[in-house]
Design a protein around this motif. Structure first.
Motif, PDB file in Angstrom:
ATOM      1  N   ASP A  89      53.006  15.848  37.062  1.00  0.00           N
ATOM      2  CA  ASP A  89      54.361  15.585  36.615  1.00  0.00           C
ATOM      3  C   ASP A  89      55.076  16.761  35.981  1.00  0.00           C
ATOM      4  N   LEU A  90      54.330  17.703  35.433  1.00  0.00           N
ATOM      5  CA  LEU A  90      54.990  18.792  34.733  1.00  0.00           C
ATOM      6  C   LEU A  90      54.111  20.040  34.723  1.00  0.00           C
ATOM      7  N   MET A  91      54.761  21.149  34.395  1.00  0.00           N
ATOM      8  CA  MET A  91      54.059  22.423  34.269  1.00  0.00           C
ATOM      9  C   MET A  91      54.620  23.139  33.049  1.00  0.00           C
ATOM     10  N   ILE A  92      53.734  23.735  32.264  1.00  0.00           N
ATOM     11  CA  ILE A  92      54.132  24.549  31.114  1.00  0.00           C
ATOM     12  C   ILE A  92      53.852  26.007  31.463  1.00  0.00           C
ATOM     13  N   TYR A 120      54.422  27.881  44.722  1.00  0.00           N
ATOM     14  CA  TYR A 120      54.292  26.673  45.541  1.00  0.00           C
ATOM     15  C   TYR A 120      54.257  26.991  47.032  1.00  0.00           C
ATOM     16  N   GLN A 121      54.886  28.084  47.419  1.00  0.00           N
ATOM     17  CA  GLN A 121      54.769  28.513  48.819  1.00  0.00           C
ATOM     18  C   GLN A 121      53.319  28.811  49.159  1.00  0.00           C
ATOM     19  N   GLN A 122      52.597  29.450  48.238  1.00  0.00           N
ATOM     20  CA  GLN A 122      51.194  29.754  48.477  1.00  0.00           C
ATOM     21  C   GLN A 122      50.339  28.496  48.518  1.00  0.00           C
ATOM     22  N   LYS A 123      50.786  27.436  47.865  1.00  0.00           N
ATOM     23  CA  LYS A 123      50.055  26.167  47.886  1.00  0.00           C
ATOM     24  C   LYS A 123      50.419  25.318  49.095  1.00  0.00           C
ATOM     25  N   GLY A 124      51.444  25.761  49.845  1.00  0.00           N
ATOM     26  CA  GLY A 124      51.809  25.077  51.078  1.00  0.00           C
ATOM     27  C   GLY A 124      52.629  23.817  50.897  1.00  0.00           C
ATOM     28  N   GLY A 125      53.287  23.680  49.749  1.00  0.00           N
ATOM     29  CA  GLY A 125      54.067  22.471  49.504  1.00  0.00           C
ATOM     30  C   GLY A 125      55.513  22.774  49.207  1.00  0.00           C
ATOM     31  N   PRO A 126      56.377  21.749  49.227  1.00  0.00           N
ATOM     32  CA  PRO A 126      57.785  21.943  48.877  1.00  0.00           C
ATOM     33  C   PRO A 126      57.931  22.225  47.388  1.00  0.00           C
ATOM     34  N   PHE A 127      59.068  22.776  47.034  1.00  0.00           N
ATOM     35  CA  PHE A 127      59.295  23.176  45.648  1.00  0.00           C
ATOM     36  C   PHE A 127      60.732  22.852  45.262  1.00  0.00           C
ATOM     37  N   VAL A 128      60.902  22.036  44.246  1.00  0.00           N
ATOM     38  CA  VAL A 128      62.216  21.771  43.666  1.00  0.00           C
ATOM     39  C   VAL A 128      62.174  22.256  42.220  1.00  0.00           C
ATOM     40  N   TYR A 129      63.052  23.165  41.891  1.00  0.00           N
ATOM     41  CA  TYR A 129      63.025  23.812  40.573  1.00  0.00           C
ATOM     42  C   TYR A 129      63.779  22.968  39.562  1.00  0.00           C
ATOM     43  N   ARG A 130      63.050  22.518  38.548  1.00  0.00           N
ATOM     44  CA  ARG A 130      63.647  21.692  37.489  1.00  0.00           C
ATOM     45  C   ARG A 130      63.158  22.224  36.140  1.00  0.00           C
ATOM     46  N   CYS A 131      63.944  23.089  35.535  1.00  0.00           N
ATOM     47  CA  CYS A 131      63.591  23.674  34.236  1.00  0.00           C
ATOM     48  C   CYS A 131      64.215  22.814  33.139  1.00  0.00           C
ATOM     49  N   LEU A 143      57.996  27.209  28.289  1.00  0.00           N
ATOM     50  CA  LEU A 143      59.030  26.450  28.985  1.00  0.00           C
ATOM     51  C   LEU A 143      58.387  25.267  29.701  1.00  0.00           C
ATOM     52  N   ILE A 144      59.157  24.187  29.870  1.00  0.00           N
ATOM     53  CA  ILE A 144      58.695  23.002  30.592  1.00  0.00           C
ATOM     54  C   ILE A 144      59.400  22.930  31.937  1.00  0.00           C
ATOM     55  N   LEU A 145      58.615  22.762  32.996  1.00  0.00           N
ATOM     56  CA  LEU A 145      59.151  22.510  34.325  1.00  0.00           C
ATOM     57  C   LEU A 145      58.714  21.117  34.774  1.00  0.00           C
ATOM     58  N   ALA A 146      59.644  20.333  35.276  1.00  0.00           N
ATOM     59  CA  ALA A 146      59.314  19.008  35.802  1.00  0.00           C
ATOM     60  C   ALA A 146      58.980  19.122  37.283  1.00  0.00           C
ATOM     61  N   SER A 151      59.819  12.471  36.370  1.00  0.00           N
ATOM     62  CA  SER A 151      59.445  13.201  35.156  1.00  0.00           C
ATOM     63  C   SER A 151      60.607  14.063  34.664  1.00  0.00           C
ATOM     64  N   ALA A 152      61.404  14.588  35.602  1.00  0.00           N
ATOM     65  CA  ALA A 152      62.567  15.388  35.207  1.00  0.00           C
ATOM     66  C   ALA A 152      63.568  14.544  34.433  1.00  0.00           C
TER      67      ALA A 152
END
Length: 305
Positions: A89-92, A120-131, A143-146, A151-152
């Protein structure tokens, strides 16, 4: 990206519709619409369900959020990315200095967003940036990323309700008072798009609490907490009381000991938006703030944090 959330329905929601349950759990109209548009986005006891269907105690409601498209106009760049914590759900992250948060004119491929897109490109998945929270380009720290739209939404609400507790540390010129609260209102400086100033006539309410942790070689190490989140609030308030941050190109361009504003987001604490589990993260002082002369400042941060 796929996120599946499952709920065991209790007696509290016996007879409630799925729609009422979702609203009670802060699912926005946009998210509910996305769930309805997703194949088997909403199931009850493993069977596709409409939001108007009633729930019974003991039912299992499963929700599937799917995102297939990445954020547009964010170029993946192999930049340093210090991940402190990550789950579904989130990344710090611990942001470095000289790194803007969002792409803008003149900052097309050198931002935190670009670093995350590459990760996320290296993990092979889509990426939506939510800071979720914000730091200036040269402010370091947490910083918190959703990682999904639910979760965002929850984290943004928590941030607005001051349920995400942030502590900063900074170096300030001179010997500050032992502690204090600054409530000087802040407004945009005339003729500038970025500079702010204290203005008791037109400024917006701003409140900063500070506490001196140490004093070494003409500089105070201070801990700060904010009741409001005005642009450049710490930098403007500390200048206002006569103790500006060294290295601040806007408010105190003195680069004697550091080449950027000496400000670091060092502690975040909040409840996980989905699980409710208390979380607390810290980030050590960066190298350019860790020493004044031969004196290490890390030792003065409160024990256990």
């Amino acid at each position: 990206m796929k996120r599946i959330l499952a709920y065991n329905i209790t007696e509290e929601y016996d007879g409630s519709t799925i729609q009422k349950f979702l609203k009670a759990h802060s699912y926005s109209a946009q998210i509910i619409r996305r769930l309805k548009e997703t194949k088997e986005g909403i199931t009850k006891n493993g069977i596709w369900a409409r939001v108007g269907e009633p729930l019974c105690s003991g039912d299992v409601l499963s929700l599937t959020l799917v995102e297939k498209a990445s954020s547009e106009n964010i170029v993946p760049s192999p930049l340093p990315l210090s991940i402190v914590y990550e789950d579904e759900d989130l990344m710090i992250v611990n942001k470095a200095a000289d790194m803007p948060i969002h792409p803008s004119q003149g900052n097309y491929d050198n931002t935190l967003a670009n670093a995350c897109a590459y990760y996320y490109q290296q993990k092979g998945g889509p990426f939506v940036y939510r800071c979720i929270n914000r730091l200036d380009r040269d402010t370091t720290g947490l910083l918190i990323l959703a990682k999904n739209m639910y979760s965002a939404s929850l984290l943004s609400g928590m941030c607005a309700d001051r349920k995400i507790h942030r502590q900063y540390v900074a170096l300030a010129q001179g010997l500050t008072p032992g502690s204090g609260t600054i409530t000087a209102p802040i407004a945009r400086a005339p003729g500038s798009t970025i500079e702010r100033m204290v203005d008791f006539s037109t400024g917006e309410y701003a409140c900063t609490h500070f506490r001196r942790l140490a004093y070494k070689n003409g500089y105070s190490l201070i801990s700060l907490e904010l009741d409001t989140g005005r642009t450049h609030q710490i930098r403007v308030h500390m200048k206002h009381i006569g103790h500006p941050l060294p290295g601040d190109f806007l408010y105190n361009p003195d680069y004697t000991i550091i080449g950027r504003q000496a400000l670091h987001s060092w502690r975040l604490s909040f409840q996980h938006p989905i699980t409710g589990i208390p979380l607390c993260f810290t980030a050590s002082l960066p190298d350019d703030m860790a020493y004044i002369g031969q004196d290490s400042l890390q030792q003065y941060l409160p024990a256990g944090l």
